[in-house]
Design a protein around this motif. Sequence first.
Motif, mmCIF file in Angstrom:
data_model
loop_
_atom_site.group_PDB
_atom_site.id
_atom_site.type_symbol
_atom_site.label_atom_id
_atom_site.label_comp_id
_atom_site.label_asym_id
_atom_site.label_seq_id
_atom_site.Cartn_x
_atom_site.Cartn_y
_atom_site.Cartn_z
ATOM 1 N N ARG A 125 3.909 15.896 20.461
ATOM 2 C CA ARG A 125 2.951 16.224 21.279
ATOM 3 C C ARG A 125 2.725 17.672 21.586
ATOM 4 N N THR A 126 3.897 18.375 21.785
ATOM 5 C CA THR A 126 3.819 19.753 22.078
ATOM 6 C C THR A 126 3.882 21.004 21.040
ATOM 7 N N ILE A 127 4.642 20.704 19.985
ATOM 8 C CA ILE A 127 4.789 21.762 18.934
ATOM 9 C C ILE A 127 3.393 21.581 18.117
ATOM 10 N N PRO A 128 2.864 22.924 18.217
ATOM 11 C CA PRO A 128 1.645 22.872 17.312
ATOM 12 C C PRO A 128 1.849 22.682 15.876
ATOM 13 N N ARG A 134 1.823 23.613 29.544
ATOM 14 C CA ARG A 134 2.532 23.269 28.019
ATOM 15 C C ARG A 134 3.508 23.879 27.330
ATOM 16 N N SER A 135 3.420 25.419 27.921
ATOM 17 C CA SER A 135 4.511 26.073 27.463
ATOM 18 C C SER A 135 6.089 25.689 27.944
ATOM 19 N N ARG A 136 5.825 25.179 29.345
ATOM 20 C CA ARG A 136 7.287 24.355 29.877
ATOM 21 C C ARG A 136 7.518 23.222 29.017
ATOM 22 N N TRP A 137 6.668 22.394 28.768
ATOM 23 C CA TRP A 137 7.002 20.999 27.927
ATOM 24 C C TRP A 137 7.479 21.268 26.627
ATOM 25 N N LEU A 138 6.997 22.550 25.886
ATOM 26 C CA LEU A 138 7.424 22.957 24.638
ATOM 27 C C LEU A 138 8.789 23.426 24.835
ATOM 28 N N MET A 139 9.099 24.141 26.012
ATOM 29 C CA MET A 139 10.524 24.604 26.054
ATOM 30 C C MET A 139 11.559 23.365 26.076
ATOM 31 N N ILE A 140 11.059 22.536 27.014
ATOM 32 C CA ILE A 140 11.833 21.278 27.084
ATOM 33 C C ILE A 140 12.284 20.320 25.859
ATOM 34 N N THR A 187 3.729 32.830 24.174
ATOM 35 C CA THR A 187 3.614 34.482 24.189
ATOM 36 C C THR A 187 3.525 34.977 25.569
ATOM 37 N N GLU A 188 3.572 34.367 26.624
ATOM 38 C CA GLU A 188 3.692 34.876 27.760
ATOM 39 C C GLU A 188 5.276 34.704 28.444
ATOM 40 N N LYS A 189 5.788 35.747 29.079
ATOM 41 C CA LYS A 189 7.113 35.577 29.531
ATOM 42 C C LYS A 189 7.938 35.391 28.551
ATOM 43 N N GLN A 190 7.907 35.737 27.280
ATOM 44 C CA GLN A 190 8.661 35.201 26.080
ATOM 45 C C GLN A 190 10.344 35.490 26.357
ATOM 46 N N ALA A 191 10.753 36.709 27.074
ATOM 47 C CA ALA A 191 11.930 37.106 27.152
ATOM 48 C C ALA A 191 12.737 35.856 27.975
ATOM 49 N N THR A 192 11.870 35.446 29.044
ATOM 50 C CA THR A 192 12.474 34.418 29.871
ATOM 51 C C THR A 192 12.524 33.063 29.077
ATOM 52 N N ALA A 193 11.563 32.780 28.343
ATOM 53 C CA ALA A 193 11.675 31.765 27.544
ATOM 54 C C ALA A 193 12.717 31.802 26.785
ATOM 55 N N LEU A 194 13.065 32.839 25.916
ATOM 56 C CA LEU A 194 14.439 32.870 25.143
ATOM 57 C C LEU A 194 15.439 32.719 25.803
ATOM 58 N N SER A 195 15.728 33.211 26.899
ATOM 59 C CA SER A 195 16.812 33.217 27.785
ATOM 60 C C SER A 195 17.056 31.865 28.328
ATOM 61 N N VAL A 196 15.894 31.097 28.784
ATOM 62 C CA VAL A 196 16.230 29.542 29.045
ATOM 63 C C VAL A 196 16.653 28.796 27.839
ATOM 64 N N LEU A 197 16.132 29.105 26.470
ATOM 65 C CA LEU A 197 16.712 28.308 25.526
ATOM 66 C C LEU A 197 18.240 28.747 25.271
#
Length: 465
Positions: free
Chosen positions: A179-182, A4-10, A125-135
Amino acid sequence: MNARSRWLMISVGLGVLLNPLNSSMVSVAIPRLQNVFQLNFTVVSWIIFSFYIASAIAQPVMGKASDLFGRKKIFLTGLVVAFVASLLAPLSPNFGWLIVFRIVQSIGTSMMVSVGMAIVRIHITEKQATALSVLSIFLSGAAAIGPFIGGVLIHWWDWPAIFFVNIPFVVASFLFAWRTIPKDEPSASVARNMSFRKWLDLIDASGVLLFTVGLVALLVGLLSAKSSGHVSFWYVIVGLIGLVLLVAFIRHELKTPSPFIPLRTFAKYPAITWVNVEFILVNVLFYSIFFGLPSYLQTVRHVSEFHTGILMLSLGLCSLVASPIAGRWIDKSGPRPALLVSAMLMIFGSVWIVTLNESSPVISVCLALAAFGISNGLNSVGMQAALFKSSPKEMIGVASGVFMTSRYLGTILSSLLIGIVMGDKFSFGGFRLLGMILTVIALSLVFMSWRRRESGNLEELEFHK
């Protein structure tokens, strides 16, 4: 990171990339737009001005709006606005309407940028730094390959393609985001109970109006005088009105409790001020090359849009490769050495432009592009590190907002510089003069970086005493 987090990132990434992608693709389209609408270079440069002025205003305003109306609503609304603008822009009956749709497109894409980072921070909330770097890869990658994509699209399908290409990204992002953003509705009641006047005060509507009208009037006065080749009473009056309004804007921002641009921060923290001044100059240098070189290649050297896009790819790729290397270097040595090397590279790139002549191999511009690309990678990490180092922890949010404003101001000033130097026609002589001016600016950056180093050494010495 779960599925779900990956789809939110996409979904967020596909939305936020639209702003840098559309700001960069147009660099290759300027000569083509000149021919299509039969306009001079100065007038066509408003396709750049309009986008960055609208982005500079829309991003902080929409950031405040998301706190009241919900980040998901603002994000989805931005996608709809971007879709409409991208669909209508190619149908523009004249250049004026194209500017209008370009502004609308800028507002729509800015709505996503202003809330995209917040959505990731809140809901992943998990691996947030990685998520921000991907963004950040979505953002920097889109800006880096924008000229290449623009060159390919214009070569095969003409200039409307740089607007139509947004549509599949918008549709995909909207479907995923829906679908993915709460949902986030905590501030909805606050928004309903807030009066229209209070809402205007919150976003500092008076400051936004003074800034917009003042900046546009000043640009019109300066650029029109250069384009026409003479200074008339009308142009002087328009420019002076713009200058007066900008002075009024500064006075207003220093007094208002909720400023559009928090100028009190500059007065209170001089170190932040100097970081932002350097960042403005860095962006003047980078974007002067970013927007100037494609016009030089197509107008002066008669290189096709397709090959111009390929050559410009060296700028983006060097920037992307340099950024992670810069991160590791700055972690070990601090930002000063990287910023000093960056300024030296920009001197080299600027001097190289001055040495070019009309018979120089076209491929030789890649040396200047590589120098500016590597320096941009160093600056993107180094300037932010310098900002965090000079900002108190409680001021990081405000300082980051001012930092983004400085980027837009530098971009606007780069377009102004190109417009003043070139006038109504992009020429080889004007391009060489631009290189000389950029060399002077780069030399001033070396001096400022060196002073920063000396100042830092003195602070450390005082500390040890």
